[in-house]
Scaffold this motif. Structure first.
Motif, mmCIF file in Angstrom:
data_model
loop_
_atom_site.group_PDB
_atom_site.id
_atom_site.type_symbol
_atom_site.label_atom_id
_atom_site.label_comp_id
_atom_site.label_asym_id
_atom_site.label_seq_id
_atom_site.Cartn_x
_atom_site.Cartn_y
_atom_site.Cartn_z
ATOM 1 N N THR A 322 -41.843 -35.516 -5.228
ATOM 2 C CA THR A 322 -41.555 -36.930 -4.980
ATOM 3 C C THR A 322 -40.881 -37.083 -3.618
ATOM 4 O OG1 THR A 322 -39.354 -36.801 -5.973
ATOM 5 C CG2 THR A 322 -41.200 -37.246 -7.459
ATOM 6 N N PRO A 323 -40.799 -38.302 -3.108
ATOM 7 C CA PRO A 323 -40.151 -38.514 -1.806
ATOM 8 C C PRO A 323 -38.681 -38.109 -1.771
ATOM 9 C CG PRO A 323 -41.501 -40.408 -2.398
ATOM 10 C CD PRO A 323 -41.444 -39.528 -3.612
ATOM 11 N N THR A 324 -38.082 -37.818 -2.941
ATOM 12 C CA THR A 324 -36.667 -37.430 -2.952
ATOM 13 C C THR A 324 -36.437 -36.134 -2.194
ATOM 14 O OG1 THR A 324 -36.970 -36.286 -5.055
ATOM 15 C CG2 THR A 324 -36.224 -38.574 -5.153
ATOM 16 N N VAL A 325 -37.516 -35.375 -1.946
ATOM 17 C CA VAL A 325 -37.373 -34.139 -1.196
ATOM 18 C C VAL A 325 -36.829 -34.414 0.201
ATOM 19 C CG1 VAL A 325 -39.702 -34.142 -0.214
ATOM 20 C CG2 VAL A 325 -38.541 -31.976 -0.580
ATOM 21 N N LEU A 326 -37.022 -35.651 0.687
ATOM 22 C CA LEU A 326 -36.563 -35.996 2.032
ATOM 23 C C LEU A 326 -35.058 -36.189 2.105
ATOM 24 C CD1 LEU A 326 -39.270 -38.706 2.866
ATOM 25 C CD2 LEU A 326 -39.343 -36.283 3.431
ATOM 26 N N TYR A 327 -34.451 -36.547 0.994
ATOM 27 C CA TYR A 327 -33.079 -37.006 1.042
ATOM 28 C C TYR A 327 -32.034 -35.926 0.803
ATOM 29 C CZ TYR A 327 -35.810 -41.228 0.185
ATOM 30 O OH TYR A 327 -36.754 -42.210 0.246
ATOM 31 N N ASP A 328 -32.459 -34.768 0.369
ATOM 32 C CA ASP A 328 -31.495 -33.733 -0.008
ATOM 33 C C ASP A 328 -31.632 -32.529 0.909
ATOM 34 O OD1 ASP A 328 -29.582 -32.565 -2.090
ATOM 35 O OD2 ASP A 328 -31.204 -31.085 -2.048
ATOM 36 N N GLU A 329 -30.502 -32.004 1.353
ATOM 37 C CA GLU A 329 -30.503 -30.868 2.284
ATOM 38 C C GLU A 329 -31.155 -29.639 1.667
ATOM 39 O OE1 GLU A 329 -27.336 -27.919 4.595
ATOM 40 O OE2 GLU A 329 -26.625 -29.622 3.409
ATOM 41 N N THR A 330 -30.856 -29.352 0.402
ATOM 42 C CA THR A 330 -31.448 -28.185 -0.264
ATOM 43 C C THR A 330 -32.957 -28.343 -0.392
ATOM 44 O OG1 THR A 330 -29.420 -27.777 -1.526
ATOM 45 C CG2 THR A 330 -31.454 -26.809 -2.366
ATOM 46 N N ASN A 331 -33.394 -29.542 -0.803
ATOM 47 C CA ASN A 331 -34.828 -29.798 -0.910
ATOM 48 C C ASN A 331 -35.530 -29.553 0.416
ATOM 49 O OD1 ASN A 331 -34.118 -30.603 -3.445
ATOM 50 N ND2 ASN A 331 -34.873 -32.693 -3.268
ATOM 51 N N ARG A 332 -34.943 -30.068 1.481
ATOM 52 C CA ARG A 332 -35.565 -29.940 2.795
ATOM 53 C C ARG A 332 -35.612 -28.484 3.240
ATOM 54 N NH1 ARG A 332 -32.071 -34.293 4.065
ATOM 55 N NH2 ARG A 332 -30.879 -32.990 5.521
ATOM 56 N N GLN A 333 -34.551 -27.724 2.948
ATOM 57 C CA GLN A 333 -34.518 -26.316 3.334
ATOM 58 C C GLN A 333 -35.605 -25.525 2.607
ATOM 59 O OE1 GLN A 333 -30.797 -24.306 2.494
ATOM 60 N NE2 GLN A 333 -31.182 -22.721 4.041
ATOM 61 N N LEU A 334 -35.754 -25.773 1.323
ATOM 62 C CA LEU A 334 -36.775 -25.070 0.541
ATOM 63 C C LEU A 334 -38.182 -25.480 0.977
ATOM 64 C CD1 LEU A 334 -35.142 -25.305 -3.010
ATOM 65 C CD2 LEU A 334 -35.215 -23.314 -1.502
ATOM 66 N N PHE A 351 -45.159 -14.016 17.079
ATOM 67 C CA PHE A 351 -43.822 -13.520 16.748
ATOM 68 C C PHE A 351 -42.856 -14.683 16.544
ATOM 69 C CE2 PHE A 351 -39.546 -12.300 18.132
ATOM 70 C CZ PHE A 351 -39.278 -11.280 17.239
ATOM 71 N N ALA A 352 -43.028 -15.749 17.311
ATOM 72 C CA ALA A 352 -42.128 -16.903 17.213
ATOM 73 C C ALA A 352 -42.201 -17.550 15.834
ATOM 74 C CB ALA A 352 -42.466 -17.923 18.304
ATOM 75 N N LYS A 353 -43.428 -17.664 15.294
ATOM 76 C CA LYS A 353 -43.578 -18.278 13.972
ATOM 77 C C LYS A 353 -43.023 -17.376 12.874
ATOM 78 C CE LYS A 353 -47.481 -21.253 15.123
ATOM 79 N NZ LYS A 353 -48.872 -21.647 14.828
ATOM 80 N N TYR A 354 -43.228 -16.072 13.045
ATOM 81 C CA TYR A 354 -42.647 -15.151 12.064
ATOM 82 C C TYR A 354 -41.123 -15.194 12.129
ATOM 83 C CZ TYR A 354 -40.786 -10.882 10.098
ATOM 84 O OH TYR A 354 -40.020 -9.995 9.391
ATOM 85 N N GLU A 355 -40.586 -15.226 13.341
ATOM 86 C CA GLU A 355 -39.135 -15.256 13.505
ATOM 87 C C GLU A 355 -38.550 -16.515 12.886
ATOM 88 O OE1 GLU A 355 -35.610 -13.359 14.963
ATOM 89 O OE2 GLU A 355 -37.674 -12.711 14.560
ATOM 90 N N ALA A 356 -39.215 -17.649 13.062
ATOM 91 C CA ALA A 356 -38.729 -18.901 12.481
ATOM 92 C C ALA A 356 -38.708 -18.813 10.958
ATOM 93 C CB ALA A 356 -39.610 -20.054 12.943
ATOM 94 N N TYR A 357 -39.756 -18.228 10.390
ATOM 95 C CA TYR A 357 -39.847 -18.081 8.932
ATOM 96 C C TYR A 357 -38.801 -17.111 8.398
ATOM 97 C CZ TYR A 357 -41.689 -16.159 4.544
ATOM 98 O OH TYR A 357 -41.814 -15.695 3.259
ATOM 99 N N SER A 358 -38.702 -15.938 8.998
ATOM 100 C CA SER A 358 -37.777 -14.917 8.500
ATOM 101 C C SER A 358 -36.325 -15.356 8.672
ATOM 102 C CB SER A 358 -38.017 -13.578 9.216
ATOM 103 O OG SER A 358 -37.771 -13.694 10.601
ATOM 104 N N GLN A 359 -36.007 -16.031 9.773
ATOM 105 C CA GLN A 359 -34.637 -16.499 9.986
ATOM 106 C C GLN A 359 -34.268 -17.596 8.990
ATOM 107 O OE1 GLN A 359 -32.189 -15.239 11.971
ATOM 108 N NE2 GLN A 359 -33.699 -13.594 12.288
ATOM 109 N N ALA A 360 -35.230 -18.453 8.648
ATOM 110 C CA ALA A 360 -34.968 -19.498 7.657
ATOM 111 C C ALA A 360 -34.661 -18.880 6.298
ATOM 112 C CB ALA A 360 -36.168 -20.435 7.564
#
Length: 405
Positions: A322-334, A351-360
């Motif tokens: 649901t659109p509630t995923v936009l409003y919560d920090e945890t939802n957005r992180q996941l 490498f940049a895309k992998y680094e962004a994924y692994s760091q997240a």
């Protein structure tokens, strides 16, 4: 032509097929159905063979002409291994004169040869079945790369604090709209763990069983150059059996990783005779695997990626739709982690895309540890698996896929 050895199998097949009270039947659609069936068959055959061998050893003990061998006969009968029993029986029969017309003597030797051949047939069947299921698993993993190359029109649909989250913050809408919509990270971790623990355990068990079968084959083959390692081989097999019996996925995974570091590290220093012996055993194991077309490192990489695929499959299903995923920090992180993974898979050489994924993922794991989340271990396993699957690793996997496909 009908194989006479199958006559011995039929009673065993009947016993294997009989349901045991309180025991669930193996699923016919299970990936390891054949291997589990063959292992049960081999175990039952070994138990039946042990009874026959012990019965004959007892007959020899009661024969006065073998009185000088009473100690050896008792020792062989007490052993749970078939090999010492078979060797002693052959030794005693060869040492005693027999007429060529002695049918009992001939039958004993013939039946010992039959047991040896049956054991080899069952072992060969297990190896063939194991190889087939590995090929099927690798083929499924390789299919994940049969995707269109990214185009300039492809854009990441991230909803992190730099995009939608920041906009909501500026509009001061987050507080009023997120009441009651916050996703519990602990609950998400618990549901995720419940969904992936069986498939994760299967992946680990497949890896462990491959090692166990190899060790057992080396032990049964009685390699002269590894005679001094027979006790160590038996201990390793016991350790692997203990790991297979661990019910908890996380505990099993920790135990297996520890085992690999202790026994399969090829870069350790040789500082003593014991370590030298260990290194020789490790090198022999790796050589045996390569001879069978197996590479522990490649299989390890495939296993990590296979686990990631299972996790992300359920990760997507657990995300709020649901659109509630936009409003919560945890939802957005996941949500962002899922998007970063899909973006990386479209361009695994980046490498940049992998680094962004692994760091997240790393930040999420650190957050669960700092907050003392009860289910942080699933995020720890997830993070560790992702750290082992980088852009260089993906190129290795794709190169192997080209060989397989």
């Amino acid at each position: 032509m009908f194989n006479l050895s199958l006559l011995f199998w039929f009673p065993l097949l009947w016993f294997v097929a009989r349901p045991v009270v309180g025991e669930s039947l193996p699923r016919l659609n299970a990936r390891d159905y054949q291997l589990d069936f063959l292992r049960a068959l081999a175990d039952l055959a070994e138990q039946r063979a042990e009874l026959s061998l012990n019965d004959y050893l007892q007959q020899l003990e009661s024969d006065a002409s073998y009185g000088n061998y009473s100690g050896q006969l008792a020792f062989a009968r007490a052993s749970h291994k078939l090999q010492p029993k078979v060797l002693l029986i052959k030794q005693l029969l060869d040492a005693k004169h027999h007429s060529q017309l002695d049918l009992k003597h001939t039958c004993v030797l013939r039946n010992l040869l039959f047991l040896s051949r049956l054991n080899q047939q069952l072992r060969s069947a297990r190896e063939s079945s194991g190889q087939e299921i590995r090929q099927l698993r690798l083929h499924r993993v390789c299919q994940q790369f049969e995707r269109p190359r990214p185009t300039v029109q492809h854009r990441e649909r991230l909803i992190n604090d730099q995009t939608v989250g920041a906009a909501l913050q500026q509009l001061n809408l987050t507080q009023s709209l997120s009441n009651g919509t916050s996703l519990s990270l602990n609950e998400f971790g618990q549901q995720l763990y419940e969904r992936v623990k069986l498939s994760g355990s299967e992946i680990i068990d497949n890896y462990v069983l491959m090692l166990r079968d190899l060790l057992q084959n080396i032990l049964d083959a009685d390699h002269v150059d590894l005679a001094e390692n027979s006790t160590q081989l038996e201990q390793l097999i016991q350790q692997l059996d203990t790991m297979l019996a661990i019910p908890d996925f996380f505990e099993k995974r920790q135990s297996v990783y520890s085992f690999i570091e202790r026994h399969l590290a090829s870069d350790h220093e040789v500082t003593s005779q014991g370590t030298n012996s260990k290194q020789r055993l490790t090198e022999h194991l790796l050589d045996q695997l390569k001879a069978k077309g197996l590479d522990l490192f490649v299989i390890f990489l495939f296993s990590n990626f296979e686990f990631l695929e299972h996790v992300h499959e359920h990760w997507t299903q657990l995300l709020p739709q649901t659109p509630t995923v936009l409003y919560d920090e945890t939802n957005r992180q996941l949500y962002d982690i899922q998007q970063l993974y899909e973006s990386f898979k479209l361009d695994t050489e980046s490498f940049a895309k992998y680094e962004a994924y692994s760091q997240a993922l790393k930040r999420l794991h650190e957050r669960t540890v700092e907050q003392g989340q009860q289910n942080h271990h699933i995020f720890e396993m997830f993070n560790n698996a992702a750290q082992n699957v980088g852009s260089v690793t993906f190129n290795m996997i794709k190169a192997k896929c080209k060989e397989l496909l």
